[in-house]
Design a protein around this motif. Structure first.
Motif, PDB file in Angstrom:
ATOM      1  N   TYR A  62      37.591  21.782   9.980  1.00  0.00           N
ATOM      2  CA  TYR A  62      37.512  22.599   8.766  1.00  0.00           C
ATOM      3  C   TYR A  62      36.560  21.992   7.736  1.00  0.00           C
ATOM      4  N   LEU A  63      36.666  20.680   7.501  1.00  0.00           N
ATOM      5  CA  LEU A  63      35.735  20.057   6.564  1.00  0.00           C
ATOM      6  C   LEU A  63      34.306  20.112   7.111  1.00  0.00           C
ATOM      7  N   GLY A  64      34.166  19.871   8.409  1.00  0.00           N
ATOM      8  CA  GLY A  64      32.837  19.893   9.000  1.00  0.00           C
ATOM      9  C   GLY A  64      32.208  21.268   8.967  1.00  0.00           C
ATOM     10  N   ALA A  65      32.974  22.295   9.318  1.00  0.00           N
ATOM     11  CA  ALA A  65      32.439  23.659   9.295  1.00  0.00           C
ATOM     12  C   ALA A  65      32.038  24.053   7.878  1.00  0.00           C
ATOM     13  N   LEU A  66      32.875  23.748   6.897  1.00  0.00           N
ATOM     14  CA  LEU A  66      32.530  24.068   5.509  1.00  0.00           C
ATOM     15  C   LEU A  66      31.271  23.333   5.065  1.00  0.00           C
ATOM     16  N   GLY A  67      31.112  22.111   5.575  1.00  0.00           N
ATOM     17  CA  GLY A  67      29.952  21.308   5.195  1.00  0.00           C
ATOM     18  C   GLY A  67      28.689  21.639   5.964  1.00  0.00           C
ATOM     19  N   GLY A  68      28.753  22.610   6.857  1.00  0.00           N
ATOM     20  CA  GLY A  68      27.562  23.022   7.593  1.00  0.00           C
ATOM     21  C   GLY A  68      27.313  22.256   8.868  1.00  0.00           C
ATOM     22  N   TYR A  69      28.293  21.467   9.310  1.00  0.00           N
ATOM     23  CA  TYR A  69      28.132  20.712  10.554  1.00  0.00           C
ATOM     24  C   TYR A  69      28.584  21.579  11.727  1.00  0.00           C
TER      25      TYR A  69
END
Length: 497
Positions: free
Chosen positions: A320-327
């Motif tokens: 979730y943090l990665g997807a939000l951050g564009g990863y």
């Protein structure tokens, strides 16, 4: 390899030709048992990539080590016919392509002897489960495949469940299972073991409860004695499975083709690591999985908690943090120092105090191994793939830790961050670059409705999503400290774009 071989598709004939023509050259290994000699002894519900990269590997290696030929697999694909269409023209053969340090050569497997499409062949599925030669039924249908309600019972408001109870050819997993057991009882086909391999706390106990929920909903006429027979002749052991199996890409298929010299439409990709911990409680025998490296025990719960709370919870946080951050991938997300620190802190500060560590497991080594596995760039495990089905995953991966820490008087900040990242993912629906983030979840419509009006107001958004009782129950929305932590995290995530 010859150019002619590259244009051919993998099957028993072409595999034998390739072995005669060029051998494997150490770059790949053929099935360690003769597929033609295998008799079906296992029915597997949910024959996706994970099962083929995990349980089938253990089963085939165990059969080779023990010299048994009665543990072939009949797989049932539930949602689409794609796996059937991949494997049937290949005589059930497919390969496992490992990615990362320590990867083994490409492995061709031959234990899958039959593939059924459950939606189109429900009667065949029931008959297979009732076959006296079948002694084990295994499942990997994901958390949502069990069709549970907010209380964890069989969802008797689900139209498909109701139709199965009413007597239609079964389409749901529990319906297929119960009707297969019923046919088995009627035919006197003998005892059987049902082994859930999904990420559910006490998965065997959960599945046994769902089977009895289904039985309780059936008309009583004509079924006297079935529940008693299941109680005495069917076992539901628990187990814990672990292997990272990302979605197969066109590049993976091309690599397998270059190595094997044949086109494999069913290739699956996996990390080198694989683990299986099994409660040793079987009604009618089982493969000698321990000869392939599985751990057999009378106590799966401690292993299960470590895996769900350490590995799976951290996977979700990074997703979730990665997807939000564009990863795009988990490995890329972990390359972000802030996200890596959050993952480490979740395991050390929040999860570790809640665990009963199994004998022989070094928790520090396990934690380091989790991060090392997630950092494997060769896997390209997509963040949005891991982010699927959050409403089903959060309760088993994160909320047990949350409740245990709250009961101990501590607010688990990093577990709260993971939940807040999920809330932000649901509400925003896009990453920092403005790209859409898919909400692939059985409660998607309800979650969107809960988040829509309050997406720009962190306190209201948190309150709205906390009221989804199927996820958070009635206790967590009432905890002021947890709600405040979520609100603070959502506000910071929103402010960071």
């Amino acid at each position: 390899m010859s150019d002619g071989a590259v244009g051919q598709r993998l099957d028993l004939r072409t595999l034998e030709q390739q072995l005669r023509r060029t051998g494997s050259g150490g770059r790949w290994t053929p099935p360690p048992v003769d597929p033609r000699s295998l008799r079906v002894g296992i029915v597997h519900l949910g024959i996706g990539a994970f099962h083929r990269a995990h349980q089938v590997v253990f089963t085939e290696l165990a059969a080779a080590a023990a010299g048994h030929d009665d543990w072939g697999v009949a797989g049932v694909t539930q949602r689409s016919a794609s796996v059937r269409d991949q494997l049937i023209p290949q005589d059930g053969l497919y390969s496992v392509l490992e990615r990362g340090p320590g990867a083994a050569p490409l492995r061709v497997l031959g234990s899958v002897r039959e593939v059924l499409f459950g939606a189109a062949e429900p009667a065949a599925v029931v008959d297979r489960i009732a076959d006296p030669a079948v002694r084990v039924v295994t499942l990997t249908v994901t958390e949502k495949g069990y069709r549970r309600d907010g209380a964890g019972r069989l969802d008797l408001s689900d139209p498909q469940v109701l139709a199965d109870v009413a007597g239609q050819p079964p389409r749901t997993v529990v319906g297929q299972l119960v009707r297969g057991l019923q046919r088995r009882w009627e035919r006197g086909a003998g005892p059987v073991t049902v082994l859930s391999c999904d990420n559910l706390v006490g998965n065997g106990h959960v599945l046994r409860g769902l089977v009895h929920d289904f039985l309780d909903a059936l008309p009583s006429s004509g079924l006297g004695g079935l529940a008693d027979w299941i109680g005495t002749s069917v076992r539901f052991p628990c187990c814990m499975v672990d292997r990272i199996v990302p979605a197969t890409t066109a590049a993976d298929r091309a690599d397998a083709r270059r190595v094997l010299g044949l086109a494999d439409h069913g290739v699956v990709v996996a990390e080198p690591f694989s683990q299986w911990v099994i409660e040793d409680d079987f009604a009618a025998g089982r493969p000698a999985w321990e000869l392939a490296g599985a751990v057999t025990t009378k106590d799966v719960a401690a292993w299960e908690a470590v895996k769900l709370r350490m590995l799976n919870a951290t996977h979700s946080l990074l997703a979730y943090l990665g997807a939000l951050g564009g990863y795009d991938t988990i490995a890329a997300a972990l390359s972000d120092d802030q996200l890596a620190a959050a993952a480490e802190a979740l395991m050390v500060e929040d999860v570790a105090p809640t665990l009963r560590v199994p004998d022989g497991l070094d928790l520090t080594d396990y934690r380091r191994g989790v991060l090392r596995r997630f950092a494997n760039p060769a896997l390209r495990h997509r963040t949005v793939q891991v982010a699927m089905d959050g409403s089903q995953k959060l309760p088993v991966r994160l909320l047990g830790t949350v409740r245990d820490r709250l009961a101990a008087g501590a607010v688990p900040q990093h577990a709260a961050l993971a939940v807040a990242a999920w809330m932000t993912y649901v509400a925003r629906g896009r990453d920092v670059h403005g790209r859409d983030l898919p909400l692939d979840d059985p409660l998607a419509d309800r979650l969107r409705a809960a988040a829509a009006a309050d997406a720009g107001d962190p306190p209201r958004l948190v309150d709205s999503l906390l009221r989804v009782e199927e996820i958070f129950g009635v206790d967590l929305p009432e905890h002021d400290g947890f709600r405040a932590a979520l609100t603070d995290h959502v506000a910071r995530l929103t402010a960071n774009g």
